[in-house]
Design a protein around this motif. Structure first.
Motif, PDB file in Angstrom:
ATOM      1  N   PRO A  30       0.834  -1.209   0.000  1.00 41.51           N
ATOM      2  CA  PRO A  30       0.000   0.000   0.000  1.00 41.51           C
ATOM      3  C   PRO A  30       0.864   1.252   0.000  1.00 41.51           C
ATOM      4  CG  PRO A  30      -0.021  -1.053   2.147  1.00 41.51           C
ATOM      5  CD  PRO A  30       0.703  -1.967   1.220  1.00 41.51           C
ATOM      6  N   ASP A  31       0.373   2.252  -0.680  1.00 37.84           N
ATOM      7  CA  ASP A  31       1.098   3.520  -0.786  1.00 37.84           C
ATOM      8  C   ASP A  31       0.623   4.441   0.332  1.00 37.84           C
ATOM      9  OD1 ASP A  31       2.683   5.586  -1.686  1.00 37.84           O
ATOM     10  OD2 ASP A  31       1.219   6.268  -3.173  1.00 37.84           O
ATOM     11  N   HIS A  32       1.493   4.666   1.307  1.00 38.26           N
ATOM     12  CA  HIS A  32       1.136   5.506   2.444  1.00 38.26           C
ATOM     13  C   HIS A  32       1.665   6.925   2.304  1.00 38.26           C
ATOM     14  CE1 HIS A  32      -0.408   2.129   4.671  1.00 38.26           C
ATOM     15  NE2 HIS A  32       0.706   1.450   4.474  1.00 38.26           N
ATOM     16  N   SER A  33       2.224   7.264   1.146  1.00 41.96           N
ATOM     17  CA  SER A  33       2.848   8.580   1.000  1.00 41.96           C
ATOM     18  C   SER A  33       1.820   9.712   1.141  1.00 41.96           C
ATOM     19  CB  SER A  33       3.570   8.682  -0.336  1.00 41.96           C
ATOM     20  OG  SER A  33       2.662   8.503  -1.396  1.00 41.96           O
ATOM     21  N   ARG A  34       0.619   9.489   0.639  1.00 42.96           N
ATOM     22  CA  ARG A  34      -0.399  10.541   0.775  1.00 42.96           C
ATOM     23  C   ARG A  34      -0.938  10.611   2.189  1.00 42.96           C
ATOM     24  NH1 ARG A  34      -4.471   8.902  -3.569  1.00 42.96           N
ATOM     25  NH2 ARG A  34      -3.441   6.928  -3.229  1.00 42.96           N
ATOM     26  N   ASP A  35      -1.014   9.451   2.858  1.00 42.48           N
ATOM     27  CA  ASP A  35      -1.546   9.439   4.215  1.00 42.48           C
ATOM     28  C   ASP A  35      -0.624  10.146   5.195  1.00 42.48           C
ATOM     29  OD1 ASP A  35      -3.653   7.961   3.256  1.00 42.48           O
ATOM     30  OD2 ASP A  35      -2.743   6.037   3.811  1.00 42.48           O
ATOM     31  N   TYR A  36       0.687  10.046   4.969  1.00 44.73           N
ATOM     32  CA  TYR A  36       1.648  10.584   5.918  1.00 44.73           C
ATOM     33  C   TYR A  36       2.448  11.749   5.348  1.00 44.73           C
ATOM     34  CZ  TYR A  36       0.494   6.469   8.602  1.00 44.73           C
ATOM     35  OH  TYR A  36      -0.173   5.515   9.314  1.00 44.73           O
ATOM     36  N   GLN A  40       5.931  13.949   6.929  1.00 40.91           N
ATOM     37  CA  GLN A  40       7.172  14.299   6.243  1.00 40.91           C
ATOM     38  C   GLN A  40       7.425  15.803   6.330  1.00 40.91           C
ATOM     39  OE1 GLN A  40       7.272  13.238   2.114  1.00 40.91           O
ATOM     40  NE2 GLN A  40       9.439  13.672   1.901  1.00 40.91           N
TER      41      GLN A  40
END
Length: 64
Positions: A30-36, A40
């Motif tokens: 799963p791509d969590h880059s948008r969630d977190y 960052q």
């Protein structure tokens, strides 16, 4: 219960692995880059503030 000798015990039949059709699926993580994304940004902000404070402390140690 009567104890049985090793030789008189029945061996369990060996189970052969069930032949299942080989299904090849590419499971993508799963791509969590948008969630977190906010995490960052916060970590970058903390790193910048920490670097500035470290530079001020090193500079102040030479001046004072």
């Amino acid at each position: 219960m009567a104890s049985q000798s090793r030789g008189s015990r029945r061996r369990q039949p060996l189970r052969s692995p069930q032949s299942r059709p080989a299904v090849t699926r590419a499971i993508e993580p799963p791509d969590h880059s948008r969630d977190y994304a906010y995490v960052q940004q916060d970590l970058i902000r903390i790193a910048i503030i920490g670097g500035i404070l470290l530079a001020i402390m090193v500079g102040a140690s030479f001046v004072l």
